[in-house]
Scaffold this active site. Sequence first.
Site, PDB file in Angstrom:
ATOM      1  N   HIS A 101      -0.945   9.255   4.985  1.00  0.00           N
ATOM      2  CA  HIS A 101       0.087   8.022   4.399  1.00  0.00           C
ATOM      3  C   HIS A 101       1.331   8.861   4.380  1.00  0.00           C
ATOM      4  CE1 HIS A 101      -1.535   7.238   0.515  1.00  0.00           C
ATOM      5  NE2 HIS A 101      -0.761   6.833   0.230  1.00  0.00           N
ATOM      6  N   ASP A 131      -7.347  10.224   4.786  1.00  0.00           N
ATOM      7  CA  ASP A 131      -6.501   9.921   4.365  1.00  0.00           C
ATOM      8  C   ASP A 131      -5.797  11.380   3.612  1.00  0.00           C
ATOM      9  OD1 ASP A 131      -4.311   8.749   4.013  1.00  0.00           O
ATOM     10  OD2 ASP A 131      -4.448   7.983   2.478  1.00  0.00           O
ATOM     11  N   SER A 209       1.343   9.216  -4.290  1.00  0.00           N
ATOM     12  CA  SER A 209       0.214   9.876  -3.306  1.00  0.00           C
ATOM     13  C   SER A 209       0.263  11.375  -2.874  1.00  0.00           C
ATOM     14  CB  SER A 209       0.194   9.079  -2.366  1.00  0.00           C
ATOM     15  OG  SER A 209      -0.272   7.847  -2.175  1.00  0.00           O
TER      16      SER A 209
END
Length: 281
Positions: A101, A131, A209
Amino acid sequence: MFFTIARKINFVVLPALAVILLACSGSAVVVSDLEEGNTTTGKASGKGLIDEPFVDALSTPDLVELLKPSVVQIAVNFERGRGVGTGVVLDSNGLILTNWHVVEDAKMITVAFDDGSIVEGEFFRRDPQLDLAIVRVDHSGLQPAEFGDSEKLRIGEDVVAIGHALGLRGGPTVSKGVVSALDRTLVGHPRGDLTGLIQTDAAINEGNSGGPLVNMFGEVVGINTAKINIGDRIGFAINMNAAKAAAYSLIAQGPVPPPGFLGVGGIDVTRALAWAIGLPV
């Protein structure tokens, strides 16, 4: 859906995600020096006796100094806006592990290193179900991180999250906590349910992230990915064993080949051409 994907995005309007805030070619096969089975297991994350002293543990400042050369900032330009995330150096061949992402739909990827150097990155491969994504850079002197065995983590074990929270200048943000729970499942994630997650109370914010969750021996045991919005310090990381297995598989496939295309064009049909190819015109 009550969790935040920890990628920072500026100037992007995402009305469908009112609760969730989202926190490219070649054909040569890349041979990675990230060797499967090269996991270190005889350190802090071992399931030894509870009262067994861990004499090799690092102080938090020493741990951060060890990891900083292996942690990068990933800046992404989208069609509408920009985003910031974090990545971990996988090997000396220029492969960097991050979240999918972070780089999904990226028009341009820029990678900044701890020594101040900034290079352009290119999308290499992805595993959207986990992910995860790999970005490739052409840069020398890379220092791969050391990866631990997440199966040997213990609830209550100290861990440190490192990442470029909110894209703040001056280097990565460091937060410390414990392993709050293991084998968690996030239901309703935009890319499907995420399973086998490590829950931690180490602060994870937008921009974290793709960054590492590290045990006190400097081993990366997880890849930070999301947090719960309605809770206090409830963050999640993809367990490193699953992340490594995915990375090995993606590296073995090599880079994504250039897209193919079907070319169609038009020409005027003259009498001579019609006669030559037998057209009833």
